[in-house]
Write a protein that holds these residues in place. Structure first.
Motif, PDB file in Angstrom:
ATOM      1  N   PRO A  39       0.680  -1.237   0.150  1.00  0.00           N
ATOM      2  CA  PRO A  39      -0.404  -0.083  -0.402  1.00  0.00           C
ATOM      3  C   PRO A  39       0.609   0.920  -0.100  1.00  0.00           C
ATOM      4  N   LEU A  40       0.463   2.388  -0.411  1.00  0.00           N
ATOM      5  CA  LEU A  40       0.711   3.578  -0.354  1.00  0.00           C
ATOM      6  C   LEU A  40       0.978   4.091   0.746  1.00  0.00           C
ATOM      7  N   ALA A  41      -0.192   4.502   1.642  1.00  0.00           N
ATOM      8  CA  ALA A  41       0.354   4.742   2.166  1.00  0.00           C
ATOM      9  C   ALA A  41       0.654   4.350   3.302  1.00  0.00           C
ATOM     10  N   GLY A  42       1.410   5.071   4.133  1.00  0.00           N
ATOM     11  CA  GLY A  42       3.181   4.547   5.001  1.00  0.00           C
ATOM     12  C   GLY A  42       4.168   4.123   4.755  1.00  0.00           C
ATOM     13  N   ALA A  43       4.406   4.138   2.798  1.00  0.00           N
ATOM     14  CA  ALA A  43       5.529   3.547   2.507  1.00  0.00           C
ATOM     15  C   ALA A  43       6.728   4.629   2.189  1.00  0.00           C
ATOM     16  N   ARG A  44       7.364   3.886   3.038  1.00  0.00           N
ATOM     17  CA  ARG A  44       8.397   5.504   2.365  1.00  0.00           C
ATOM     18  C   ARG A  44       9.362   5.559   0.461  1.00  0.00           C
ATOM     19  N   VAL A  45       9.078   6.403   0.036  1.00  0.00           N
ATOM     20  CA  VAL A  45       8.280   6.524  -1.219  1.00  0.00           C
ATOM     21  C   VAL A  45       9.679   8.223  -1.844  1.00  0.00           C
ATOM     22  N   ALA A  46      10.752   7.308  -3.149  1.00  0.00           N
ATOM     23  CA  ALA A  46      11.537   7.762  -3.021  1.00  0.00           C
ATOM     24  C   ALA A  46      10.693   8.484  -4.392  1.00  0.00           C
ATOM     25  N   ASP A  47      10.386   9.556  -5.166  1.00  0.00           N
ATOM     26  CA  ASP A  47      10.231  10.490  -6.582  1.00  0.00           C
ATOM     27  C   ASP A  47      10.577  10.948  -7.291  1.00  0.00           C
ATOM     28  N   VAL A  48      11.701   9.832  -8.313  1.00  0.00           N
ATOM     29  CA  VAL A  48      12.998  11.001  -9.062  1.00  0.00           C
ATOM     30  C   VAL A  48      12.496  11.496 -10.261  1.00  0.00           C
TER      31      VAL A  48
END
Length: 250
Positions: A39-48
């Motif tokens: 799930p995107l909720a709570g995920a650590r995401v790098a948007d490059v």
């Protein structure tokens, strides 16, 4: 960075990119969650290659803990104005300024083609945790829509290029992956209705036009506006898109 002059050409028109570029539909992010298996909720995401944050905003809106990575001064400045509460670091996918194993998901929203896969793939593997995912997507005009095909043909004629017989975005991505690392793909169709002038402003922010001869570019866009006004006397066009998504797991 591949084509650095074209890649940095957006800095001069960052506000126009933010105002006129299309984003992506909610269904795309449903597909990202499904193919990435998280799930995107709570995920650590790098948007490059985050640009002005059009994709970043959607990830943040889904509850992701997003860190945007952007090399350009103008784009980064517009990002900070648009998304002051979202973390932004300066850099690119070839040398990510992020800790090893620190991210659940790395995304490239219409920006993978500016990176060098020989460097950006190992960097993504370094920064992702075990089981994390790399998600790339491209927002292209729907090839089934006649007026968009006609416009693409006119742009190719203007730039003096033929329709290339090249692999799809997804195929090029798969070719860049190391042995044993495969990707899953999905396509998502969507559209938006905009005034003709906004459509022309979006075209004007393409890197090919930004780095072209200003007089010739202005003349082409004036002719294109006249074509669209004849086709759509109501003054609006429905831009139809197909988003190509590819997701690979570490």
């Amino acid at each position: 960075m591949a084509n650095p002059v074209r890649a940095r050409s957006f800095d001069a028109v960052a506000a126009a990119c933010d105002a006129h570029r299309p984003s992506c539909p909610p269904a795309l992010f449903d597909a990202v969650e499904e193919l990435a298996g998280l799930p995107l909720a709570g995920a650590r995401v790098a948007d490059v290659g985050a640009g002005t944050g059009l994709g970043t905003a959607r990830l943040y809106g889904r509850g992701a803990e997003v860190t945007a990575v952007e090399p350009g001064d103008g784009m980064a400045g517009q990002f900070r104005r648009s998304l002051p509460d979202v973390s932004l670091v300066r850099g690119d996918g070839n040398s990510l300024p992020l800790r090893t194993g620190s991210m659940d998901l790395i995304t490239y929203a219409q920006s993978w083609h500016w990176a060098d896969p020989a460097r950006s793939v190992p960097e993504a593997r370094r920064v992702l945790r075990e089981g994390g995912a790399l998600a790339l997507w491209w927002n292209d005009g729907d090839p089934a829509v006649e007026w968009l095909v006609g416009q693409e043909d006119r742009m190719r004629a203007f730039f003096g290029v033929e329709a290339p017989a090249v692999p799809s975005h997804e195929a090029r991505f798969r070719a860049a992956l190391p042995d044993g690392l495969d990707s899953r793909t999905r396509r998502v169709a969507w559209s938006r209705r905009v005034p003709i002038e906004r459509h022309i402003a979006n075209l004007a922010a393409y890197s090919d036009f930004l780095t072209g001869d200003p007089v010739a570019v202005r003349s082409f866009l004036d002719r294109e506006r006249a074509v669209l006004e004849a086709l759509f006397p109501g003054g609006e066009v429905e831009e139809a898109y197909v988003v190509s998504l590819a997701v690979a797991h570490r």
